[in-house]
Motif scaffolding. Structure first.
Motif: not given
Length: 438
Positions: A75, A99, A314, A316
């Motif tokens: 990332s 991200e 996290g 995306a």
């Protein structure tokens, strides 16, 4: 374009631009793709996205479309790549993965991305859990990213190492050991000390991932909900930092390198016994075990529990830069890749957890036990861990603060080269140097 912001983030990441990926053929008003009008769409992802088979499937369903895929190693490097090309005004792919940790930075230049409302976003918004769709929407109501996965957190543990320390190994018993729904970080560190006393070995891999999990769990993290920095003078955050520092000082950290682990060796040689596990981390651990020649026999498992309760780390989004010469086709590809049916397939390929409601339900109903993690019921566990998750506001320098401010300070703790006070002071110094005064 906010060039000063782009230059600052690029400089902080400290890496040169990666190779430029060629843009799709034709202008924005070109004829639709087809067998007689072939086009190329470029896609940039990072880490383990599980899209290879989906690209081939999309090409088969859409004659005349060729997908050129570029995957960046991690990332942080993907962030550098994206902002370097944004600053240059060229070179971005037609579809770019963003991200969650650096989404706040992207939002500051959201006008450089296609508003997916112009390509039917409103018609499919109910596919996603509401907070995920909201994350991809800028303050002006422009949708600049379709959600891929989310990262509800569970706790990975090594059953063989637990057994050697006299701890329970059944995942349900392990969940109760940590406190079940009332699990706390205090219990997590106390069990670590018990494990360390029994074995002489470390409890967790390194301090930074634990810290990131602790911060993500707070109602407000590095930023307040209204976008103000939230670190200096934050007594709750400092108390959590001290709790982690005390555990690390007691020998609970294995001082591993982030996303390296000795090319996976630490996962097979007993270097540590527990690991914070957002859903996508299972795919990362799988890659590490394969690199080190490990498999199900290494003893890793995952329990439906997490210290401090529900937490998300996290996930995306797929975005379409305004520089794409094929925005309609790129938006269609992004929508298809993030549709529930494809998210189910992505989850199977990448060991992550989908952000669409229909995909989550299907995974709970049909997902096979995860052989690598002692046949853990992957879908049930992460659906359970997703309950109660509320996405924390991420400010423009959130990932910079985690990776360039706190990570070096936490490394002082792991290395034994600084006290909690010294490490915190180092973080504040870096915060002022890299964020406040820039």
């Amino acid at each position: 374009m906010k060039i000063s912001r782009l230059k600052k983030i690029t400089a902080l990441a400290g890496a040169a631009s990666l190779a430029v990926v060629a843009s799709g053929c034709g202008g924005a008003n070109a004829e639709p793709a087809g067998a007689d009008n072939p086009i190329t769409l470029t896609v940039t992802t990072f880490g383990q996205f599980g899209y290879d088979d989906l690209y081939a499937e999309y090409e088969e369903q859409n004659p005349g479309v060729t997908i050129e895929a570029n995957n960046v190693d991690g990332s942080a490097n993907a962030r550098t790549d994206a902002f370097t090309k944004l600053a240059a005004g060229s070179g971005l792919s037609d579809v770019v993965a963003v991200e969650e940790g650096w989404l706040g930075s992207i939002m500051e230049v959201s006008d450089q991305f296609v508003d997916l409302n112009e390509h039917g976003a409103a018609d499919i918004k109910d596919n996603w859990v509401d907070w995920k769709f909201e994350q991809g929407t800028d303050p002006e109501g422009r949708v600049i990213g379709y959600g891929t996965d989310i990262g509800p957190q569970a706790l990975c543990f090594n059953g063989d190492l637990f057994e050697a320390a006299g701890l329970p190994t059944d995942r349900e018993e392990v969940a109760e050991l940590f406190g079940g729904d009332d699990a706390t970080w205090e219990t997590y560190f106390d069990l670590g000390r018990q494990y360390n006393e029994a074995t002489g070995k470390a409890w967790y891999d390194q301090s930074s991932f634990v810290w990131n999990s602790m911060v993500n769990q707070m109602d407000e993290g590095y930023y307040t909900a209204d976008g103000e920095l939230n670190i200096e003078g934050n007594e709750k955050m400092r108390a959590q930092f001290d709790l982690l520092a005390a555990g690390t000082a007691d020998g609970l950290s294995a001082n591993q390198k982030q996303f390296d682990w000795g090319n996976g060796k630490a996962f097979v040689d007993g270097s540590f016994a527990v690991h914070v596990c957002p859903a996508w981390m299972l795919g990362t651990i799988q890659e590490q075990l394969e690199s080190a020649g490990g498999g199900p026999e290494t003893g890793w498992d995952v329990a439906d529990v997490f210290p401090g309760g529900a937490s998300n780390w996290g996930g995306a989004f797929l975005s379409v830069p305004a520089t794409s010469e094929r925005p309609a086709e790129a938006a269609a590809l992004a929508a298809w890749l993030t549709a529930p049916e494809q998210q189910v397939k992505q989850s199977a390929a990448a060991n992550n957890f989908p952000s669409t409601l229909e995909a989550q339900a299907e995974i709970v109903e049909t997902a096979k036990p995860n052989e690598l993690f002692n046949d853990a019921p992957y879908g049930e566990i992460f659906a359970s861990r997703a309950e109660g998750v509320i996405a924390q506001f991420k400010g423009p320098d959130d990932s910079v603060i985690q990776e360039n401010v706190f990570a070096p300070a936490l490394k002082m703790l792991d290395n034994g080269t600084g006290t909690a006070d010294e490490a915190w002071d180092e973080a504040v110094t870096l915060l002022n140097d890299l964020v406040v005064n820039n």
